[in-house]
Design a protein around this motif. Structure first.
Motif, mmCIF file in Angstrom:
data_model
loop_
_atom_site.group_PDB
_atom_site.id
_atom_site.type_symbol
_atom_site.label_atom_id
_atom_site.label_comp_id
_atom_site.label_asym_id
_atom_site.label_seq_id
_atom_site.Cartn_x
_atom_site.Cartn_y
_atom_site.Cartn_z
ATOM 1 N N GLN A 179 2.906 8.035 2.092
ATOM 2 C CA GLN A 179 2.615 7.201 3.347
ATOM 3 C C GLN A 179 0.731 6.523 3.072
ATOM 4 O O GLN A 179 0.000 5.820 3.582
ATOM 5 N N ASP A 180 0.328 8.247 3.191
ATOM 6 C CA ASP A 180 -1.402 8.134 2.407
ATOM 7 C C ASP A 180 -1.512 7.140 1.900
ATOM 8 O O ASP A 180 -2.666 5.985 2.036
ATOM 9 N N VAL A 181 -1.134 7.511 0.807
ATOM 10 C CA VAL A 181 -1.557 6.540 -0.756
ATOM 11 C C VAL A 181 -1.110 4.909 0.296
ATOM 12 O O VAL A 181 -1.890 3.869 -0.190
ATOM 13 N N SER A 182 -0.119 4.819 0.758
ATOM 14 C CA SER A 182 0.670 3.403 1.346
ATOM 15 C C SER A 182 -0.553 2.768 2.497
ATOM 16 O O SER A 182 -0.844 1.041 1.720
ATOM 17 N N ARG A 183 -1.030 3.493 2.715
ATOM 18 C CA ARG A 183 -2.449 3.139 3.909
ATOM 19 C C ARG A 183 -3.400 3.036 3.291
ATOM 20 O O ARG A 183 -4.255 2.335 3.486
ATOM 21 N N LEU A 184 -4.187 3.222 1.956
ATOM 22 C CA LEU A 184 -5.021 3.120 0.928
ATOM 23 C C LEU A 184 -4.871 2.182 0.585
ATOM 24 O O LEU A 184 -6.014 1.339 0.513
ATOM 25 N N LEU A 185 -4.037 1.329 0.164
ATOM 26 C CA LEU A 185 -3.710 0.440 -0.384
ATOM 27 C C LEU A 185 -3.606 -0.829 0.008
ATOM 28 O O LEU A 185 -4.201 -1.430 0.446
ATOM 29 N N THR A 186 -3.188 -1.110 1.596
ATOM 30 C CA THR A 186 -3.268 -1.681 2.731
ATOM 31 C C THR A 186 -4.617 -1.864 3.299
ATOM 32 O O THR A 186 -5.117 -3.313 3.068
ATOM 33 N N ALA A 187 -5.696 -0.598 3.075
ATOM 34 C CA ALA A 187 -7.203 -0.509 3.481
ATOM 35 C C ALA A 187 -7.497 -1.605 2.621
ATOM 36 O O ALA A 187 -8.619 -1.895 2.549
ATOM 37 N N LEU A 188 -7.640 -0.669 1.355
ATOM 38 C CA LEU A 188 -8.500 -1.771 0.504
ATOM 39 C C LEU A 188 -8.073 -3.434 0.092
ATOM 40 O O LEU A 188 -8.943 -4.603 0.456
ATOM 41 N N ASN A 189 -6.460 -3.910 0.638
ATOM 42 C CA ASN A 189 -6.532 -5.541 0.078
ATOM 43 C C ASN A 189 -6.863 -5.755 1.514
ATOM 44 O O ASN A 189 -7.334 -6.912 1.537
ATOM 45 N N SER A 190 -7.365 -5.457 2.776
ATOM 46 C CA SER A 190 -7.803 -5.899 3.982
ATOM 47 C C SER A 190 -9.606 -5.850 3.420
ATOM 48 O O SER A 190 -9.597 -6.800 4.624
ATOM 49 N N GLU A 191 -9.808 -5.208 3.250
ATOM 50 C CA GLU A 191 -11.116 -5.013 2.456
ATOM 51 C C GLU A 191 -11.487 -6.292 1.254
ATOM 52 O O GLU A 191 -12.589 -6.717 0.818
ATOM 53 N N GLY A 192 -10.645 -7.340 0.943
ATOM 54 C CA GLY A 192 -10.319 -8.601 -0.381
ATOM 55 C C GLY A 192 -9.550 -7.934 -1.321
ATOM 56 O O GLY A 192 -9.785 -9.236 -2.584
ATOM 57 N N GLN A 193 -9.786 -6.916 -2.003
ATOM 58 C CA GLN A 193 -9.077 -6.314 -3.437
ATOM 59 C C GLN A 193 -7.498 -6.639 -3.583
ATOM 60 O O GLN A 193 -6.663 -6.963 -2.738
ATOM 61 N N THR A 194 -8.201 -7.503 -4.898
ATOM 62 C CA THR A 194 -6.637 -8.402 -5.269
ATOM 63 C C THR A 194 -5.759 -7.373 -5.942
ATOM 64 O O THR A 194 -6.369 -6.538 -6.931
ATOM 65 N N ILE A 195 -4.472 -7.127 -5.444
ATOM 66 C CA ILE A 195 -3.070 -5.715 -5.599
ATOM 67 C C ILE A 195 -2.089 -6.615 -5.912
ATOM 68 O O ILE A 195 -1.682 -7.552 -5.827
ATOM 69 N N VAL A 196 -2.037 -6.364 -7.238
ATOM 70 C CA VAL A 196 -0.520 -6.434 -7.723
ATOM 71 C C VAL A 196 0.197 -5.283 -7.821
ATOM 72 O O VAL A 196 0.013 -4.022 -8.608
ATOM 73 N N MET A 197 0.991 -4.795 -7.076
ATOM 74 C CA MET A 197 1.839 -2.999 -7.387
ATOM 75 C C MET A 197 4.172 -3.263 -7.879
ATOM 76 O O MET A 197 3.818 -4.412 -7.814
ATOM 77 N N VAL A 198 3.826 -3.056 -8.799
ATOM 78 C CA VAL A 198 5.507 -2.646 -9.935
ATOM 79 C C VAL A 198 5.748 -1.534 -8.293
ATOM 80 O O VAL A 198 5.678 -0.812 -8.214
ATOM 81 N N THR A 199 7.045 -1.689 -7.746
ATOM 82 C CA THR A 199 7.715 -0.111 -6.858
ATOM 83 C C THR A 199 9.088 -0.534 -7.057
ATOM 84 O O THR A 199 9.802 -1.801 -7.263
ATOM 85 N N HIS A 200 9.590 0.583 -6.749
ATOM 86 C CA HIS A 200 11.311 0.728 -6.229
ATOM 87 C C HIS A 200 11.113 0.381 -5.244
ATOM 88 O O HIS A 200 12.540 -0.001 -4.639
ATOM 89 N N ASP A 201 10.340 0.805 -4.036
ATOM 90 C CA ASP A 201 9.977 1.089 -2.519
ATOM 91 C C ASP A 201 10.237 -0.260 -2.049
ATOM 92 O O ASP A 201 8.876 -0.150 -1.959
ATOM 93 N N LEU A 202 11.680 -0.897 -1.636
ATOM 94 C CA LEU A 202 11.348 -1.714 -0.378
ATOM 95 C C LEU A 202 10.426 -1.381 0.371
ATOM 96 O O LEU A 202 9.504 -2.576 0.878
ATOM 97 N N ALA A 203 10.550 -0.232 1.260
ATOM 98 C CA ALA A 203 9.968 0.399 2.458
ATOM 99 C C ALA A 203 7.736 -0.303 1.662
ATOM 100 O O ALA A 203 7.229 0.069 2.729
#
Length: 240
Positions: A179-203
């Protein structure tokens, strides 16, 4: 219209005599998007990520990232492309245990030719922004899983990449660290970082991305954008 960060057109890839790992895939990702690539094991997710990263080449089709025709690069050109255009975050961190946190983070910049003093200043900014500056002189083995993933994110951001690729970034973490890493990725994207993530985790996909692409049997079967795509804001100096 703003030039896409990623543009795949009719991309296919087959290994040996097996069925195609990817079949006529087309995908466009624009600046500021956070895209989750979902699908079962063997669906083609990793192949797609490897093609975007320049770690593999398509049999047919084109792969363009931040204006670079990745499918046309040779080995040396692919290495330069990865250093300058993308940052990568892996499930198992891929940190060097015999280097300190700071030395792990500055490594991509040093390989790209950045002076040590400038690289150290950039690393210090990132570690502070990600809340792990107190561990700058520690070795990765002394850190928790969540802290090591933050170090990996700092390393990925070191050269201010146009694109952050994340391959199962919470797969090796417990729930709290994930959850900590999820919040970090959300914050980075909110600042403009483009992200592509492969995951099995729908949540995870729902919590920190704004678009979902599903793959099955090598084909993109679903591409669902959210109603609100992250703004193309200029990232903070530490996170860009």
């Amino acid at each position: 219209m703003t030039m896409p960060v990623i543009e795949l057109r009719g991309v296919s890839r087959r290994y040996d005599d097996g069925p195609p790992a990817l079949r006529e895939a087309s995908l466009t990702v624009r600046p500021g998007e956070a895209v989750a690539i979902l699908g079962p094991s063997g669906s083609g997710k990793s192949t797609l990520l490897n093609l975007i990263a320049g770690l593999d080449r398509p049999d047919t089709g084109t792969v363009t990232v931040d204006g670079v025709r990745v499918d046309q690069l040779g080995e040396a050109g692919s290495a330069r492309y990865r250093r300058s255009k993308i940052g990568m975050v892996f499930q198992f961190f891929n940190l060097l245990d015999d280097l300190t946190v700071t030395d792990n983070v500055v490594l991509p910049a040093r390989l790209a030719g950045m002076a040590r003093g400038e690289a150290d200043r950039r690393a210090a900014e990132l570690l502070e922004a990600l809340g792990i500056d107190r561990h700058a002189r520690a070795y990765p083995g002394r850190l928790s899983g969540g802290e090591r993933q933050r170090v990996a994110v700092a390393r990925a951001l070191m050269n201010r990449p146009a694109l952050l690729l994340a391959d199962e970034p919470t797969g090796a973490l417990d729930t709290a660290a994930g959850q900590d890493v999820s919040r970090l990725l959300t914050a980075l994207n909110s600042e403009g970082q483009t992200i592509v993530m492969v995951t099995h985790d729908l949540a995870l996909a729902r919590s920190c991305t704004n678009r979902t692409v599903r793959i099955a049997d090598g084909r993109i079967t679903e591409d669902i954008p959210s109603q609100a795509v992250a703004p193309q804001a200029v990232a903070s100096e530490a996170a860009r």
